[in-house]
Design an enzyme around this catalytic site. Sequence first.
Site, PDB file in Angstrom:
ATOM      1  N   THR A  44      -4.011  -5.269   0.331  1.00  0.00           N
ATOM      2  CA  THR A  44      -3.434  -3.987   0.809  1.00  0.00           C
ATOM      3  C   THR A  44      -4.009  -3.061   1.811  1.00  0.00           C
ATOM      4  OG1 THR A  44      -4.273  -2.771  -1.140  1.00  0.00           O
ATOM      5  CG2 THR A  44      -2.005  -3.990  -1.466  1.00  0.00           C
ATOM      6  N   ASP A  45      -5.501  -3.099   1.828  1.00  0.00           N
ATOM      7  CA  ASP A  45      -6.264  -2.347   2.625  1.00  0.00           C
ATOM      8  C   ASP A  45      -5.955  -2.696   3.872  1.00  0.00           C
ATOM      9  OD1 ASP A  45      -8.748  -0.464   2.921  1.00  0.00           O
ATOM     10  OD2 ASP A  45      -9.317  -2.064   3.898  1.00  0.00           O
ATOM     11  N   ASN A  56      22.016  20.558  -9.240  1.00  0.00           N
ATOM     12  CA  ASN A  56      22.323  22.074  -9.254  1.00  0.00           C
ATOM     13  C   ASN A  56      21.562  22.993  -9.845  1.00  0.00           C
ATOM     14  OD1 ASN A  56      24.072  24.244  -9.416  1.00  0.00           O
ATOM     15  ND2 ASN A  56      25.563  23.315 -10.974  1.00  0.00           N
ATOM     16  N   LYS A 104       0.844  -1.125   0.034  1.00  0.00           N
ATOM     17  CA  LYS A 104      -0.088  -0.017   0.132  1.00  0.00           C
ATOM     18  C   LYS A 104       0.870   1.223   0.126  1.00  0.00           C
ATOM     19  CE  LYS A 104      -4.469   0.937   0.305  1.00  0.00           C
ATOM     20  NZ  LYS A 104      -5.595   0.459  -0.756  1.00  0.00           N
ATOM     21  N   HIS A 154      19.827  25.879 -10.971  1.00  0.00           N
ATOM     22  CA  HIS A 154      20.494  27.330 -11.595  1.00  0.00           C
ATOM     23  C   HIS A 154      19.790  28.488 -11.204  1.00  0.00           C
ATOM     24  CE1 HIS A 154      23.256  24.499 -13.602  1.00  0.00           C
ATOM     25  NE2 HIS A 154      22.306  24.161 -14.247  1.00  0.00           N
TER      26      HIS A 154
END
Length: 290
Positions: A61-62, A243, A12, A245
Amino acid sequence: MGITFGDNQYGKVECRLVRVDRDVDGTPGRNAIKDITVTTTLAGDFDATHLHGDNTGLLPTDSHKNAAHAFAKNGIGEIEDFGLRLARYFVDSIDTVKRARIRLEEHHWDRVNEHAFVRSGRETRTATITYDGTTAWAVSGIRDLALFQTAGSQFHSFLQDEYTLLGETGDRTYATLVKASWRHNHIQDGHDWATAYRQASDSLIDTFCTIRSQSTQQVLYTMGHTLLDTCPTLAEVRLHMPNLHHLHIDLSPFGMDNHEEVLYPSDRPYGLMEGTVLRDDAPAPGLAWW
């Protein structure tokens, strides 16, 4: 040629959960909140489900989400400890589950008064706990750590080819959004995760703010090296540093000079530097990074 079913897992994803602690520190009316996102991932004996549609060994998954909610009733505490409790529950209580991985994010709120809070714009604390019934691994971390140097950063003497247009500079603005993960050597009950997190995050910030940067790569390595020096219980650190900019804006059409005072923050494209710094004698990571 035969066909074989390979590695698999399920879970989940991004279960949001807020736990309110009432009357904290023994003070009536003084509350605290813990705001987390939990992702569960289980691996084990699930071939029958995939190959034959037999769900008798599959926990929905619940139920993963409900378990996280129920475990929060007794308090969350440090997210690493909460993840360990969940992971051990799934593996030790459900026969078909052989490995559990719990990923957590903690979202910060700043206190205004005894029972009011404002969402902080700070970084997000993270943790990933993996347990296979015998061994547990912990990877803590931080993401969305926004850092900015307005001076003190250089970039010059780099390789140039026929397509190189970038000019060299002895002083520039430098910004990044750090994502860092650090693997703990060993997990012991009662480990002071909060102190370890503060030490690690402070180390990353202090190093960035004090280094005379020659490149993002140099900053990345120095931050990782310093973190391992500062925190002897860590085995390795992985860093992800874009990075970001900030481009010069030409104000000359308006009769104005711009000495890097007005900048345009460009979100893309951007350079991205990633690297791992680890101890020579660090124990093998096992399933920690899988």
